[in-house]
Design an enzyme around this catalytic site. Structure first.
Site, PDB file in Angstrom:
ATOM      1  N   VAL A   1       3.773   1.740  -6.973  1.00 49.59           N
ATOM      2  CA  VAL A   1       2.537   1.244  -7.593  1.00 49.59           C
ATOM      3  C   VAL A   1       1.503   0.918  -6.521  1.00 49.59           C
ATOM      4  CG1 VAL A   1       3.811   0.315  -9.539  1.00 49.59           C
ATOM      5  CG2 VAL A   1       3.375  -1.169  -7.595  1.00 49.59           C
TER       6      VAL A   1
ATOM      7  N   CYS B   1      -2.435   2.365  -3.833  1.00 48.17           N
ATOM      8  CA  CYS B   1      -1.592   2.548  -2.643  1.00 48.17           C
ATOM      9  C   CYS B   1      -0.804   3.854  -2.658  1.00 48.17           C
ATOM     10  CB  CYS B   1      -0.664   1.349  -2.483  1.00 48.17           C
ATOM     11  SG  CYS B   1      -1.584  -0.145  -2.039  1.00 48.17           S
TER      12      CYS B   1
ATOM     13  N   GLU C   1       3.057  -4.133   0.648  1.00 55.01           N
ATOM     14  CA  GLU C   1       1.708  -4.494   1.095  1.00 55.01           C
ATOM     15  C   GLU C   1       1.721  -5.987   1.393  1.00 55.01           C
ATOM     16  OE1 GLU C   1      -1.533  -3.563  -1.562  1.00 55.01           O
ATOM     17  OE2 GLU C   1      -2.996  -4.537  -0.264  1.00 55.01           O
TER      18      GLU C   1
ATOM     19  N   GLN D   1      -7.238  21.759  -8.011  1.00 54.61           N
ATOM     20  CA  GLN D   1      -7.658  22.692  -6.957  1.00 54.61           C
ATOM     21  C   GLN D   1      -6.468  23.222  -6.157  1.00 54.61           C
ATOM     22  OE1 GLN D   1     -11.546  21.456  -5.007  1.00 54.61           O
ATOM     23  NE2 GLN D   1     -10.872  19.489  -5.854  1.00 54.61           N
TER      24      GLN D   1
ATOM     25  N   LYS E   1       2.988  -3.082   5.357  1.00 54.75           N
ATOM     26  CA  LYS E   1       1.709  -2.420   5.658  1.00 54.75           C
ATOM     27  C   LYS E   1       0.541  -3.330   5.284  1.00 54.75           C
ATOM     28  CE  LYS E   1       1.588   0.243   1.298  1.00 54.75           C
ATOM     29  NZ  LYS E   1       0.425  -0.391   0.685  1.00 54.75           N
TER      30      LYS E   1
ATOM     31  N   ASP F   1       5.422  -0.247  -2.581  1.00 52.85           N
ATOM     32  CA  ASP F   1       4.983  -1.589  -3.022  1.00 52.85           C
ATOM     33  C   ASP F   1       5.547  -2.068  -4.356  1.00 52.85           C
ATOM     34  OD1 ASP F   1       3.503  -1.150  -0.760  1.00 52.85           O
ATOM     35  OD2 ASP F   1       1.532  -1.286  -1.713  1.00 52.85           O
TER      36      ASP F   1
END
Ligand code: C5J
Length: 221
Positions: free
Chosen positions: A157, A162, A72, A202, A129, A24
């Protein structure tokens, strides 16, 4: 294979099965006078990553690897824009309204297109999208399967919206995801940092993070 000293631990890059996804980098999010600025955001933060993103794209092009760009945006009749999405954001400037660079986030409008510095070259894939994630309601999954891609490098970005959404979608589909930290940005610095921390926590629960220089070096660029 090349080893990148990434966060939280080494990432073994397999260039033959790797693609770059640039999320994007559209005029309406990045350029002064566009939708992003109209919403009160400081777009200079996003503009600042254009050179590093161009360098990353250049490294992938020179290595002959797949580069995929996303935008987008929605159909002009808004048939792919849920009212729940359109009703949020700015009450005065909504998706589909006339904005400074054409209708906001509508396919084919100037503001929805990619900034000239990062413009796709012939042969590169451009995915329009309707969602935040690039896998939702697009052909991205099939394209990656057809190309036998297993690793994805991410730029673009905004980091926490996104980019992170697409990394999570990709991670759940079994791709190894590496975020180029200086080729991604947010309007909110704390959100960028938090997103990188969440992605790499994690034991790389969503993916890895490294710099453009590190990734370019792994591609011998
Ligand atoms: C947003 C995006 N933030 N590309 N879009 O609405 O992250």
């Amino acid at each position: 294979m090349a080893t990148i000293k990434a966060r939280p631990f080494d990432f073994t890059l397999d260039p033959a099965r790797t693609a770059l996804i640039v999320i994007d980098m559209q005029r309406d999010f990045i350029e002064p006078g566009g939708f992003g600025e109209t919403l009160g955001n400081d777009v200079s933060r996003l503009q600042a990553i254009v050179p590093a993103t161009a360098r990353l794209i250049g490294s992938f092009r020179r290595a002959g690897l797949t580069v995929i760009h996303t935008r987008e945006c929605h159909a002009p009749d808004l048939s792919d824009c849920p009212p729940a999405k359109r009703e949020r954001g700015s009450p005065t400037l909504r998706i589909g309204d006339a904005g400074p660079m054409g209708r906001i986030l509508i396919a084919g409008e100037d503001g929805a297109d990619i900034v000239p510095e990062l413009y796709p070259i012939p042969g590169e894939i451009v995915i329009d999208k309707p969602g935040k994630g690039a896998f939702y309601a697009t052909g991205l999954g099939e394209i990656l399967q057809e190309k036998d891609i297993r690793q994805l490098v991410f730029a673009g970005v905004t980091t926490e919206v996104c980019v992170q959404t697409t990394m999570r979608e990709a991670n759940d589909r079994g791709y190894e995801c590496l975020l180029a930290v200086d080729a991604t940005e947010s309007y909110f610095p704390a959100f960028k940092q938090a997103a990188i921390d969440m992605i790499t926590a994690q034991g790389a629960i969503v993916g890895w993070a490294a710099s453009v220089d590190q990734i370019a070096e792994a591609l011998n660029d």
